[in-house]
Design a protein around this motif. Structure first.
Motif, mmCIF file in Angstrom:
data_model
loop_
_atom_site.group_PDB
_atom_site.id
_atom_site.type_symbol
_atom_site.label_atom_id
_atom_site.label_comp_id
_atom_site.label_asym_id
_atom_site.label_seq_id
_atom_site.Cartn_x
_atom_site.Cartn_y
_atom_site.Cartn_z
ATOM 1 N N VAL A 2 9.344 13.480 0.038
ATOM 2 C CA VAL A 2 8.823 12.287 0.700
ATOM 3 C C VAL A 2 7.559 11.818 0.004
ATOM 4 N N GLN A 3 7.548 10.546 -0.337
ATOM 5 C CA GLN A 3 6.355 9.958 -0.928
ATOM 6 C C GLN A 3 6.034 8.647 -0.237
ATOM 7 N N LEU A 4 4.752 8.442 -0.003
ATOM 8 C CA LEU A 4 4.268 7.227 0.643
ATOM 9 C C LEU A 4 3.126 6.670 -0.186
ATOM 10 N N GLN A 5 3.183 5.381 -0.449
ATOM 11 C CA GLN A 5 2.166 4.731 -1.267
ATOM 12 C C GLN A 5 1.602 3.545 -0.505
ATOM 13 N N ALA A 6 0.373 3.675 -0.045
ATOM 14 C CA ALA A 6 -0.286 2.591 0.668
ATOM 15 C C ALA A 6 -1.103 1.752 -0.300
ATOM 16 N N SER A 7 -1.127 0.464 -0.059
ATOM 17 C CA SER A 7 -1.900 -0.434 -0.914
ATOM 18 C C SER A 7 -2.281 -1.675 -0.125
ATOM 19 N N GLY A 8 -3.126 -2.505 -0.743
ATOM 20 C CA GLY A 8 -3.489 -3.773 -0.132
ATOM 21 C C GLY A 8 -4.887 -3.831 0.441
ATOM 22 N N GLY A 9 -5.608 -2.740 0.378
ATOM 23 C CA GLY A 9 -6.967 -2.750 0.901
ATOM 24 C C GLY A 9 -7.885 -3.607 0.059
#
Length: 126
Positions: A2-9
């Motif tokens: 499982v991989q999660l990549q948050a962005s947009g900050g």
């Protein structure tokens, strides 16, 4: 895996808007709940809300209800956190997290998610 990549900050003025994205991989997206959490400087991590990828049901904590909206694009394995009417107290590192099952307030309260992504920093200036 499982991989999660948050962005947009980023940096935004009070009253402004920002949209965060969380791109997921390594699991059957439709079977999972995705949660958003945040941690402000010097404070403990707190839940923001979550969404069930299977049916789009959502939960929000009171402090963001009516200002933040969580949505998902299952075709893109992506969950969004639309943040409107931002306040300086929304400043934090925002994280997305995932686990099997459905979104529920209890899961947010207990941070009951097994997989976590790296955070993305949101700074709201006054």
């Amino acid at each position: 895996d499982v991989q999660l990549q948050a962005s947009g900050g980023g940096l935004v003025q009070a009253g402004g808007s920002l949209r965060l994205s969380c791109v997921a991989s390594g699991f059957t997206f439709d079977d999972y709940a995705i949660g958003w959490f945040r941690q402000a400087p010097g404070k403990e991590r707190e839940g923001v809300g979550c969404i069930s990828s299977s049916d789009g049901s959502t939960y929000y904590v009171n402090s963001v209800k009516g200002r933040f909206t969580i949505s998902s694009d299952n075709a893109k394995n992506t969950v969004y956190l639309q943040m409107n009417s931002l306040k300086p107290e929304d400043t934090a590192v925002y994280y997305c997290a995932a686990d099997l099952g459905y979104c529920a307030g209890s899961r947010i309260g207990k941070a009951d998610f097994g997989s976590w992504g790296q955070g993305t920093l949101v700074t709201v200036s006054s």
